[in-house]
Write a protein that holds these residues in place. Structure first.
Motif, PDB file in Angstrom:
ATOM      1  N   LEU A 298      -6.692  37.848 -18.941  1.00  0.00           N
ATOM      2  CA  LEU A 298      -5.434  37.129 -19.168  1.00  0.00           C
ATOM      3  C   LEU A 298      -5.551  35.664 -18.747  1.00  0.00           C
ATOM      4  CD1 LEU A 298      -2.561  39.576 -18.165  1.00  0.00           C
ATOM      5  CD2 LEU A 298      -3.097  38.636 -20.428  1.00  0.00           C
ATOM      6  N   ALA A 299      -6.214  35.439 -17.598  1.00  0.00           N
ATOM      7  CA  ALA A 299      -6.408  34.053 -17.154  1.00  0.00           C
ATOM      8  C   ALA A 299      -7.208  33.295 -18.200  1.00  0.00           C
ATOM      9  CB  ALA A 299      -7.115  34.020 -15.800  1.00  0.00           C
TER      10      ALA A 299
ATOM     11  N   ILE B 134      -6.615  27.685 -10.832  1.00  0.00           N
ATOM     12  CA  ILE B 134      -5.577  27.417  -9.830  1.00  0.00           C
ATOM     13  C   ILE B 134      -4.335  28.261 -10.104  1.00  0.00           C
ATOM     14  CG2 ILE B 134      -4.005  25.666  -8.890  1.00  0.00           C
ATOM     15  CD1 ILE B 134      -6.112  23.563  -9.674  1.00  0.00           C
ATOM     16  N   ALA B 135      -3.933  28.295 -11.382  1.00  0.00           N
ATOM     17  CA  ALA B 135      -2.648  28.908 -11.711  1.00  0.00           C
ATOM     18  C   ALA B 135      -2.702  30.430 -11.628  1.00  0.00           C
ATOM     19  CB  ALA B 135      -2.220  28.475 -13.116  1.00  0.00           C
ATOM     20  N   LEU B 136      -3.779  31.033 -12.084  1.00  0.00           N
ATOM     21  CA  LEU B 136      -3.805  32.494 -12.168  1.00  0.00           C
ATOM     22  C   LEU B 136      -4.870  33.145 -11.296  1.00  0.00           C
ATOM     23  CD1 LEU B 136      -3.161  32.984 -15.987  1.00  0.00           C
ATOM     24  CD2 LEU B 136      -1.536  33.160 -14.096  1.00  0.00           C
ATOM     25  N   VAL B 137      -6.095  32.620 -11.330  1.00  0.00           N
ATOM     26  CA  VAL B 137      -7.185  33.311 -10.634  1.00  0.00           C
ATOM     27  C   VAL B 137      -6.956  33.347  -9.136  1.00  0.00           C
ATOM     28  CG1 VAL B 137      -9.664  33.306 -10.187  1.00  0.00           C
ATOM     29  CG2 VAL B 137      -8.809  32.750 -12.454  1.00  0.00           C
ATOM     30  N   THR B 138      -6.457  32.234  -8.567  1.00  0.00           N
ATOM     31  CA  THR B 138      -6.254  32.219  -7.115  1.00  0.00           C
ATOM     32  C   THR B 138      -5.188  33.233  -6.690  1.00  0.00           C
ATOM     33  OG1 THR B 138      -4.731  30.386  -7.448  1.00  0.00           O
ATOM     34  CG2 THR B 138      -6.948  29.839  -6.702  1.00  0.00           C
ATOM     35  N   ARG B 139      -4.330  33.620  -7.619  1.00  0.00           N
ATOM     36  CA  ARG B 139      -3.291  34.601  -7.269  1.00  0.00           C
ATOM     37  C   ARG B 139      -3.659  36.025  -7.657  1.00  0.00           C
ATOM     38  NH1 ARG B 139       1.351  30.554  -9.185  1.00  0.00           N
ATOM     39  NH2 ARG B 139       0.464  28.958  -7.857  1.00  0.00           N
ATOM     40  N   PHE B 140      -4.157  36.169  -8.894  1.00  0.00           N
ATOM     41  CA  PHE B 140      -4.365  37.534  -9.408  1.00  0.00           C
ATOM     42  C   PHE B 140      -5.831  37.876  -9.610  1.00  0.00           C
ATOM     43  CE2 PHE B 140      -0.471  35.661 -11.283  1.00  0.00           C
ATOM     44  CZ  PHE B 140       0.459  36.383 -10.554  1.00  0.00           C
TER      45      PHE B 140
ATOM     46  N   ILE C  86      -9.247  38.403 -25.795  1.00  0.00           N
ATOM     47  CA  ILE C  86      -8.787  37.112 -25.264  1.00  0.00           C
ATOM     48  C   ILE C  86      -8.250  36.225 -26.390  1.00  0.00           C
ATOM     49  CG2 ILE C  86      -9.572  34.960 -24.192  1.00  0.00           C
ATOM     50  CD1 ILE C  86     -11.527  36.772 -22.563  1.00  0.00           C
ATOM     51  N   GLY C  87      -9.019  36.189 -27.499  1.00  0.00           N
ATOM     52  CA  GLY C  87      -8.596  35.383 -28.637  1.00  0.00           C
ATOM     53  C   GLY C  87      -7.269  35.862 -29.194  1.00  0.00           C
ATOM     54  N   LEU C  88      -7.116  37.184 -29.266  1.00  0.00           N
ATOM     55  CA  LEU C  88      -5.889  37.753 -29.832  1.00  0.00           C
ATOM     56  C   LEU C  88      -4.672  37.395 -28.971  1.00  0.00           C
ATOM     57  CD1 LEU C  88      -4.992  39.603 -32.189  1.00  0.00           C
ATOM     58  CD2 LEU C  88      -5.022  41.490 -30.536  1.00  0.00           C
ATOM     59  N   ILE C  89      -4.814  37.597 -27.660  1.00  0.00           N
ATOM     60  CA  ILE C  89      -3.676  37.296 -26.776  1.00  0.00           C
ATOM     61  C   ILE C  89      -3.318  35.805 -26.875  1.00  0.00           C
ATOM     62  CG2 ILE C  89      -2.876  37.228 -24.374  1.00  0.00           C
ATOM     63  CD1 ILE C  89      -4.747  39.625 -23.859  1.00  0.00           C
ATOM     64  N   ALA C  90      -4.352  34.968 -26.801  1.00  0.00           N
ATOM     65  CA  ALA C  90      -4.104  33.521 -26.865  1.00  0.00           C
ATOM     66  C   ALA C  90      -3.396  33.167 -28.168  1.00  0.00           C
ATOM     67  CB  ALA C  90      -5.421  32.758 -26.734  1.00  0.00           C
TER      68      ALA C  90
ATOM     69  N   THR D 181     -18.541  40.154 -16.857  1.00  0.00           N
ATOM     70  CA  THR D 181     -18.842  41.423 -16.223  1.00  0.00           C
ATOM     71  C   THR D 181     -19.785  42.190 -17.116  1.00  0.00           C
ATOM     72  OG1 THR D 181     -17.954  43.579 -15.605  1.00  0.00           O
ATOM     73  CG2 THR D 181     -16.741  42.353 -17.258  1.00  0.00           C
ATOM     74  N   GLN D 182     -20.612  43.003 -16.512  1.00  0.00           N
ATOM     75  CA  GLN D 182     -21.559  43.742 -17.338  1.00  0.00           C
ATOM     76  C   GLN D 182     -20.988  45.080 -17.792  1.00  0.00           C
ATOM     77  OE1 GLN D 182     -25.034  43.666 -14.923  1.00  0.00           O
ATOM     78  NE2 GLN D 182     -25.605  41.654 -15.703  1.00  0.00           N
ATOM     79  N   PHE D 183     -19.774  45.360 -17.394  1.00  0.00           N
ATOM     80  CA  PHE D 183     -19.191  46.644 -17.779  1.00  0.00           C
ATOM     81  C   PHE D 183     -18.266  46.463 -18.965  1.00  0.00           C
ATOM     82  CE2 PHE D 183     -20.004  46.601 -13.232  1.00  0.00           C
ATOM     83  CZ  PHE D 183     -20.995  47.568 -13.199  1.00  0.00           C
ATOM     84  N   PHE D 184     -18.156  47.552 -19.694  1.00  0.00           N
ATOM     85  CA  PHE D 184     -17.237  47.497 -20.812  1.00  0.00           C
ATOM     86  C   PHE D 184     -15.817  47.468 -20.276  1.00  0.00           C
ATOM     87  CE2 PHE D 184     -14.366  49.410 -23.840  1.00  0.00           C
ATOM     88  CZ  PHE D 184     -14.614  48.620 -24.941  1.00  0.00           C
ATOM     89  N   ASN D 185     -15.026  46.566 -20.802  1.00  0.00           N
ATOM     90  CA  ASN D 185     -13.651  46.479 -20.316  1.00  0.00           C
ATOM     91  C   ASN D 185     -12.766  45.895 -21.403  1.00  0.00           C
ATOM     92  OD1 ASN D 185     -11.333  46.194 -18.863  1.00  0.00           O
ATOM     93  ND2 ASN D 185     -11.950  44.204 -18.038  1.00  0.00           N
ATOM     94  N   SER D 186     -11.779  46.679 -21.800  1.00  0.00           N
ATOM     95  CA  SER D 186     -10.847  46.136 -22.788  1.00  0.00           C
ATOM     96  C   SER D 186      -9.492  45.884 -22.152  1.00  0.00           C
ATOM     97  CB  SER D 186     -10.709  47.099 -23.977  1.00  0.00           C
ATOM     98  OG  SER D 186     -10.251  48.346 -23.508  1.00  0.00           O
ATOM     99  N   ASN D 187      -9.439  45.964 -20.829  1.00  0.00           N
ATOM    100  CA  ASN D 187      -8.188  45.731 -20.113  1.00  0.00           C
ATOM    101  C   ASN D 187      -8.130  44.269 -19.675  1.00  0.00           C
ATOM    102  OD1 ASN D 187      -6.088  45.495 -18.365  1.00  0.00           O
ATOM    103  ND2 ASN D 187      -6.701  47.184 -17.020  1.00  0.00           N
ATOM    104  N   PRO D 188      -7.253  43.488 -20.275  1.00  0.00           N
ATOM    105  CA  PRO D 188      -7.267  42.044 -20.018  1.00  0.00           C
ATOM    106  C   PRO D 188      -6.804  41.648 -18.622  1.00  0.00           C
ATOM    107  CG  PRO D 188      -5.444  42.617 -21.461  1.00  0.00           C
ATOM    108  CD  PRO D 188      -6.246  43.874 -21.267  1.00  0.00           C
ATOM    109  N   THR D 189      -6.334  42.617 -17.823  1.00  0.00           N
ATOM    110  CA  THR D 189      -5.958  42.221 -16.464  1.00  0.00           C
ATOM    111  C   THR D 189      -7.157  42.249 -15.527  1.00  0.00           C
ATOM    112  OG1 THR D 189      -5.385  44.481 -15.873  1.00  0.00           O
ATOM    113  CG2 THR D 189      -3.613  43.105 -16.754  1.00  0.00           C
ATOM    114  N   LYS D 190      -8.305  42.667 -16.054  1.00  0.00           N
ATOM    115  CA  LYS D 190      -9.537  42.739 -15.247  1.00  0.00           C
ATOM    116  C   LYS D 190     -10.530  41.690 -15.757  1.00  0.00           C
ATOM    117  CE  LYS D 190      -8.701  46.247 -12.506  1.00  0.00           C
ATOM    118  NZ  LYS D 190      -7.536  46.867 -13.048  1.00  0.00           N
TER     119      LYS D 190
END
Lengths: 287, 329, 303
Positions: free
Chosen positions: C159-160, C148-154, C97-101, C240-249
């Protein structure tokens, strides 16, 4: 009345020259030393910046300290109202007498000393957020004066003396920052005068001012002589010659400490100096 | 893509200069900058508009009075925001009540009293502390400070200041007073660091000028240094106030989260941000809209504080040195 | 007349001097006592300010170090009751998240900062105002905007979170960029412009290199500020308690772990919160100290 006084002081200057040559002063009180410096040295962090300076400051005269930069003029001046007390690493040796009292004596309170020995600085430094009036009486308030009558009287008297009264009497409540640079410096002189010091130290008071404002301050210095004894540091030899009665020439020694080379009546120092280094300096050969 | 078009004054410049790998003519460069600025401005406008739009249903169903009503009970479709507005103001007031004198005193000590070497170390440490994330302060508050408050501080306050009526009720640890204290500790580094910088900008000449007319050290500090720095100090105070008003997680962890108006400084309460963070996940319908409305109220309060800060700073600036830049740490 | 002024008894100046010195003498004890009290109070306040801050740091170190086991760094967060939980997923989440931002915010903020420094106009005024607004906005509101901008849609996603964190970093970056660029001596730019060089070339070759220390410091400080933010992430990445490096999740992040575990009744979870707090604090401090060291180094390099 003022004019009359100026002419009297002008005569006194002439008389002083005679005095140093052995004659007796014609006016009583003129040649009394107000301050006596005896073997004064100043060190910062153990390094001497000024060493072994001795001379007398006479009442109602202007004494100038001249010398090239680094010769310790300002350092010496600041030793005379214990401004070095605020610097941890600074030490002052020797004796400075104000009247009969050693200003570095344990019994001497530096804040009380500074009401007797005032100071004007290189750059105008009126207090921010204070009006012209409040600036003028700031020293009195610091010293516990609360009576309105005394404050008003001192404010007017000092502003008149600083040749500022006529131009500010209608806007005493205005911010001091609304004044021009020269006016601000005169306000600072008024602020210093308001506590009626016996001695006024001036540290290159015109170095931040334009020629006209400088001229105004120089005239003022001469006018102030009958009110207060003045010691002025200046890097401008012509200024020293114009305004001062006595002159002390300092020079940096081989060990980088300022030393008093010569002290005497200004005219004598400028025309007939004993020490060749003084001659060189006043003739603009170095510094 | 080296030279796309040759603007008039560019003619002579190609001589004697190594050609860069990538270049933009002045016109395109300007377009790039304007576009970036427009993107940012658009984001900010979108932000303001989006929250307003989402809050709109709450206003159309509930009118305007719900903002100052006393009861928050989603089951009864009651969404009064008064408890949270009060909680926000109360915690901030406690924090600033402590932070203004202590922060100012500490800043004076740091700028003028502490020996030089210690000053550098301590000053840097304070600046670093300003960067510690607020959630760490919250964690410390709930784990370490809450038990202390329950056992010692709150009983002491009740016995010493019980007569004021401000410290009635049981000692719970969490509550308004702990939240205010945590906010105070959290804003303190910013407050001290900014105030110290501002105080240090007061020119030495003015300090010496005061000493030279016989002022004591205390008089110099009170009559010359503080007034000389007042503009920037005001900036520091409002900056800290803004932070305290908007802080979410540190407060949510230690305030006890009660939806009722607190009757004692020891009572659990809630602030607008803590209300948002605690209810956002499960809310829907009018409640969700009311939460957006709460966000809008918070936004208005935050922007008001900010504007007041800016107006005050500008007014003070008119006369003296401007310290507006210190508003941004 | 002149004799009258010289007579000490009727000289108003000498009279006033005596009066003032008497008052000063009489009040000096009181004035010095007040001064002492004021100074002592300042010292006491300094102590009052330093003690809780030291307490926070020491406490976090002591508690956090105890939590730093190999599992802490390698395991994902686990629900209460299941042993050997860690924060690996949160570390990865915070990093991604920090890297993308940062990748989006730093160039964008720098361009806006350049615009503010090099062009004046209506837009500059609007942007400066907008930056002021955004610095003063409570961070939770940025989280709501992200929602409002991202979570309500995706839906909830890393990424949000990066969007919200980026919006918090952006005004800091803009201000830092503008300040750094304005700090470049104008002669440097004028020399280039006088030679007829394009503004872009002058900027890229002269202005940006000269402003680099300030830009780097500003960027690192913006990142340090961004990764410590909690409230915006709570509303955007969900955790989330699962490992996830996919920023769309949905992702986990260190501030979330601290927040969610801190008021848990289970001591092993609170311990993990302390470990995460120490880790986050260290990261922020390293970024801060690093920015100072680097800025100082670059400054020296130049001279």
């Amino acid at each position: 009345m003022t004019e009359q006084l100026i002419s009297t002081t002008a005569e006194v200057i002439e008389d002083d020259v005679d005095l140093r040559q052995g004659t007796i002063a014609p006016r009583s009180g003129t040649q009394t030393p107000v301050m006596r410096l005896d073997d004064v040295s100043v060190a910062f962090g153990g390094r001497l910046a000024v060493k072994n300076v001795s001379f007398d400051v006479y009442a109602h005269e202007v004494t100038s300290l001249i010398g090239p930069s680094g010769s310790g003029k300002t350092t010496l001046l600041r030793a005379l109202n214990r401004m070095h007390d605020t610097v941890r690493s600074a030490e002052v040796f020797g004796t400075v007498l104000l009247g009969d009292t050693d200003i570095y004596a344990r019994s001497m309170d530096p804040t009380l000393l500074r009401t007797r020995v005032g100071m004007v600085f290189q750059r105008p430094n009126p207090f921010p957020g204070m009006s012209i009036y409040e600036n003028a009486v700031a020293g009195l308030r610091f010293n516990g004066v609360r009576k309105k009558a005394l404050l008003d009287e001192a404010a007017e008297s000092s502003l008149v003396a600083a040749a500022l009264w006529d131009s500010v009497r209608d806007r005493l409540k205005n911010h001091a920052s609304s004044l021009s640079g020269g006016e601000q410096q005169r306000l600072c002189i008024a602020r210093a005068l308001a506590v009626e010091p016996e001695v006024l130290l001036m540290d290159e008071p015109t170095s931040a001012l334009d020629p006209m404002a400088t001229l105004r301050i120089e005239e003022l210095i001469t006018e102030l002589k009958d009110r207060v004894t003045i010691v002025i540091v200046t890097h401008n030899m012509q200024q020293a010659r114009r305004v001062s009665d006595q002159c002390a020439f300092l020079l940096m020694d081989d060990d980088r400490a300022g030393k008093l080379i010569e002290f005497g009546p200004t005219e004598k120092l400028f025309t007939d100096a004993k020490d060749p280094r003084t001659l060189d300096y006043v003739n603009g050969l170095f510094g | 893509m080296s030279v796309v078009g040759i603007p008039q004054q560019d003619g002579g410049s190609r001589r004697g200069r190594t050609s860069p790998r990538f270049s933009l003519p002045d016109g395109w460069y300007r377009v790039l900058l304007v576009a970036s600025a427009a993107v940012f401005a658009a984001l900010v406008i979108w932000f303001l508009v989006a929250i307003a739009i989402k809050a709109q249903p709450a206003f159309s169903t509930l009118g305007f009075s719900w903002i100052v009503q006393k009861t928050w009970n989603p089951n009864l479709q009651q969404f009064g925001l008064l408890p949270f507005i009060l909680g926000t103001l109360e915690t901030t007031a406690i924090a600033m009540f402590l932070a203004v004198p202590i922060g100012l005193g500490a800043a004076i000590a740091l700028a003028y009293l502490v020996p030089h070497r210690v000053r550098l170390v301590l000053g840097t440490a304070v600046e670093l502390l300003a960067a510690v994330p607020s959630v760490v302060y919250g964690l410390w508050g709930v784990v370490a400070l809450a038990p202390l408050f329950r056992q010692y501080v709150e009983p002491f306050l009740s016995s010493a200041f019980g007569w004021t009526g401000l410290f009635n009720g049981p000692n719970l640890g969490v509550g308004l007073i702990l939240a205010g204290t945590i906010l105070f500790i959290m804003v303190l580094p910013t407050m001290v660091a900014v105030s110290r910088d501002v105080l240090a900008t007061v020119p030495t000449e003015q300090v010496e000028g005061a000493l030279a007319v016989g002022a004591t050290r205390g008089q110099v500090l009170r009559k010359v240094v503080i007034p000389g720095a007042r503009t920037g100090l005001l900036g520091a105070f409002t900056l800290a106030t803004g932070r305290a008003l908007g802080e979410t997680v540190a407060v949510a962890l230690v305030i006890g989260n009660s939806n009722y108006i607190a009757h004692s400084l020891k009572s659990p309460a809630a602030t607008l941000p803590s209300l948002l963070i605690n209810n956002f996940g499960e809310a829907s319908g009018t409640e969700l809209s009311a939460l957006f409305g709460a966000g809008l109220v918070l936004l208005v309060i935050g922007l008001t504080v900010n504007s007041i800060a800016r107006i005050l700073v500008r007014r003070a600036e008119g006369s003296e040195l401007g310290s507006a830049s210190v508003l941004v740490p | 007349m002149s004799a009258m002024t010289l007579d000490p008894l009727s000289d108003p100046i000498l009279e006033r001097r005596q009066k003032i010195q008497e008052i000063a003498q009489a009040s000096v004890g009181r004035r010095k006592a007040y001064s002492k009290i004021f100074i002592v109070v300042c010292w006491v306040f300094l102590a009052l300010a330093v003690v809780p801050l030291i307490a926070v740091i020491v406490y976090t170190f002591a508690k956090g170090i105890a939590a730093w086991t190999p599992d802490f760094f390698t395991q994902v967060t686990k629900p209460e009751g299941i042993p050997n939980g860690g924060v690996w997923n949160a570390i990865v989440g915070t990093f991604v998240i920090g890297l993308i931002a940062t990748l989006v915010t730093v160039p964008l903020g720098l361009l806006v900062g350049l615009g503010l420094a090099q062009f004046e106009g209506k837009l500059a005024g609007v942007v400066r105002f907008a930056a002021d607004v955004m610095t003063g906005v409570p961070s939770i509101l940025i989280g709501i905007f992200g929602y409002i901008a991202l979570v309500t849609r995706f839906g909830y996603s890393g990424l949000a979170g990066a969007f919200a964190i980026g919006l918090i970093m952006l005004p800091i970056m803009i201000r830092a960029g503008e300040t750094a660029i304005r700090g470049v001596p104008p002669q440097l730019q004028e020399a280039g412009i006088a030679l007829g060089a394009r503004k872009f070339i002058v900027t890229r070759r002269v202005v940006l290199p000269a402003a680099l220390p300030g830009i780097i410091t500003g960027s690192l400080l913006a990142v340090a500020r961004g990764i410590g933010e909690t409230a915006p992430l709570l509303l955007t990445i969900f955790g989330t308690q699962f490992f996830n490096s996919n920023p769309t999740k949905p992702m986990e992040a260190l501030p979330l772990v601290i927040y969610n575990y801190s008021s848990q009744p289970y001591s092993d979870l609170v311990q993990i919160a302390w470990g995460a707090a120490l880790l986050l604090m260290m990261a922020v401090l390293v970024l801060n100290i690093g920015s100072r060291v680097l800025a100082g180094f670059l400054q020296r390099e130049r001279q």
